[in-house]
Design a protein around this motif. Structure first.
Motif, PDB file in Angstrom:
ATOM      1  N   UNK A  35      11.186  -3.900  18.893  1.00 25.55           N
ATOM      2  CA  UNK A  35      10.421  -5.206  18.373  1.00 25.55           C
ATOM      3  C   UNK A  35      10.614  -4.889  16.338  1.00 25.55           C
ATOM      4  N   UNK A  36      10.016  -5.364  15.486  1.00 19.77           N
ATOM      5  CA  UNK A  36       9.756  -5.105  14.299  1.00 19.77           C
ATOM      6  C   UNK A  36       8.168  -5.364  14.031  1.00 19.77           C
ATOM      7  N   UNK A  37       7.762  -3.910  13.205  1.00 23.29           N
ATOM      8  CA  UNK A  37       6.751  -4.144  13.132  1.00 23.29           C
ATOM      9  C   UNK A  37       6.862  -4.430  11.635  1.00 23.29           C
ATOM     10  N   UNK A  38       6.111  -4.783  10.488  1.00 23.54           N
ATOM     11  CA  UNK A  38       5.906  -5.255   9.751  1.00 23.54           C
ATOM     12  C   UNK A  38       4.521  -4.732   8.733  1.00 23.54           C
ATOM     13  N   UNK A  39       4.665  -3.516   8.694  1.00 26.08           N
ATOM     14  CA  UNK A  39       3.276  -2.957   8.170  1.00 26.08           C
ATOM     15  C   UNK A  39       4.011  -1.753   7.467  1.00 26.08           C
TER      16      UNK A  39
END
Length: 263
Positions: A35-39
């Protein structure tokens, strides 16, 4: 969930920072989810939820790899780069340094490469190879998270074949920082590098204790002292009650210890 619980959860959620909310979202996903982390300002791709959250906290919150640069040294060696959180930290924190990142596991290397391209890390050089004490082809086992290794096997797993590089060949007087997190191979590699380690600015390694083999941490610490470094020890993965616990970190490691070496 009752009405009171719903209200309390909404209040709790309203007090969370965007980072905390994103971490909670990630931890609710099944392990080994890609998945993609939006941090960050751009999405960061990961392959394992637990691996991402733990590593992010270590590197970006606790900054365990923060070091003082030495003049005239401008190279960082990242051995065991995994998905690239350490690479991103090094590239941003030390933009004038050249980072060599080594990661042998094909699926994880592809994610590492994608993250380097997404963040346009032009000071990073990638190697899809394992760090070892010689150049050869070895059998490679993985837990699909943080634990790819060449020195031990997992039960009921067919190994893949990976190529290795000799770390000693990359240790020059330009190396400012060396990071070694190679799941049990650190003992073999460090002994092979002993004669060249003294010219490195500072270095880090994670020691993995295999319950089926003699303990060697004391030997490595003596070696570190002998080549002129001071060491600091910090637990990474350990038993809570060592006298009675028999739980292992993986197939045969009963503890993992972070060793920080500096002059």
């Amino acid at each position: 969930m009752g009405l009171r619980s719903i209200v309390e959860e909404k209040i709790r959620q309203s007090r969370l920072t965007p980072l905390q909310k994103e971490m909670e979202r990630i931890l609710k996903l099944p392990r080994f989810t890609v998945d993609l982390a939006h941090v960050f300002e751009k999405p960061f791709k990961f392959h394992d939820t637990e691996c991402f959250v733990n590593t992010y906290n270590e590197i970006f919150i606790n900054e365990i790899y923060h070091f003082k640069p030495v003049p005239e040294k401008d190279v960082i060696l990242d051995c065991g780069a995994n998905m690239g959180l350490s690479v991103l930290y090094f590239a941003r924190t030390y933009p004038d340094h050249l980072i060599y990142a080594f990661e042998p596991e094909t699926e994880i290397f592809a994610i590492l490469k994608e993250n380097v391209e997404t963040f346009n890390l032009t000071n990073v050089r990638l190697f899809e190879k394992a760090i070892w004490n010689k150049e050869e082809t070895l059998e490679f086992y993985t837990d699909k998270g943080m634990g790819g290794r060449v020195v031990m096997s997992y039960e009921n797993q067919e190994p893949t074949r990976i190529d290795t590089l000799r770390l000693s060949n990359y240790l020059t007087d330009k190396v400012d920082f060396l990071k070694i997190d190679i799941e049990g191979a650190e003992d073999t590699v460090l002994r092979d590098c002993k004669d060249k380690l003294s010219q490195v600015g500072s270095f880090f390694f994670e020691y993995h204790n295999d319950v089926n083999k003699p303990q060697t941490l004391h030997e490595l610490l003596n070696m570190i002292k002998d080549i002129g470094f001071h060491y600091y020890i910090k637990e990474s993965g350990v038993r809570r009650s060592p006298f009675i616990d028999t739980n292992l970190i993986c197939e045969s490691f009963d503890m993992a210890i972070n060793i920080f070496c500096y002059k």
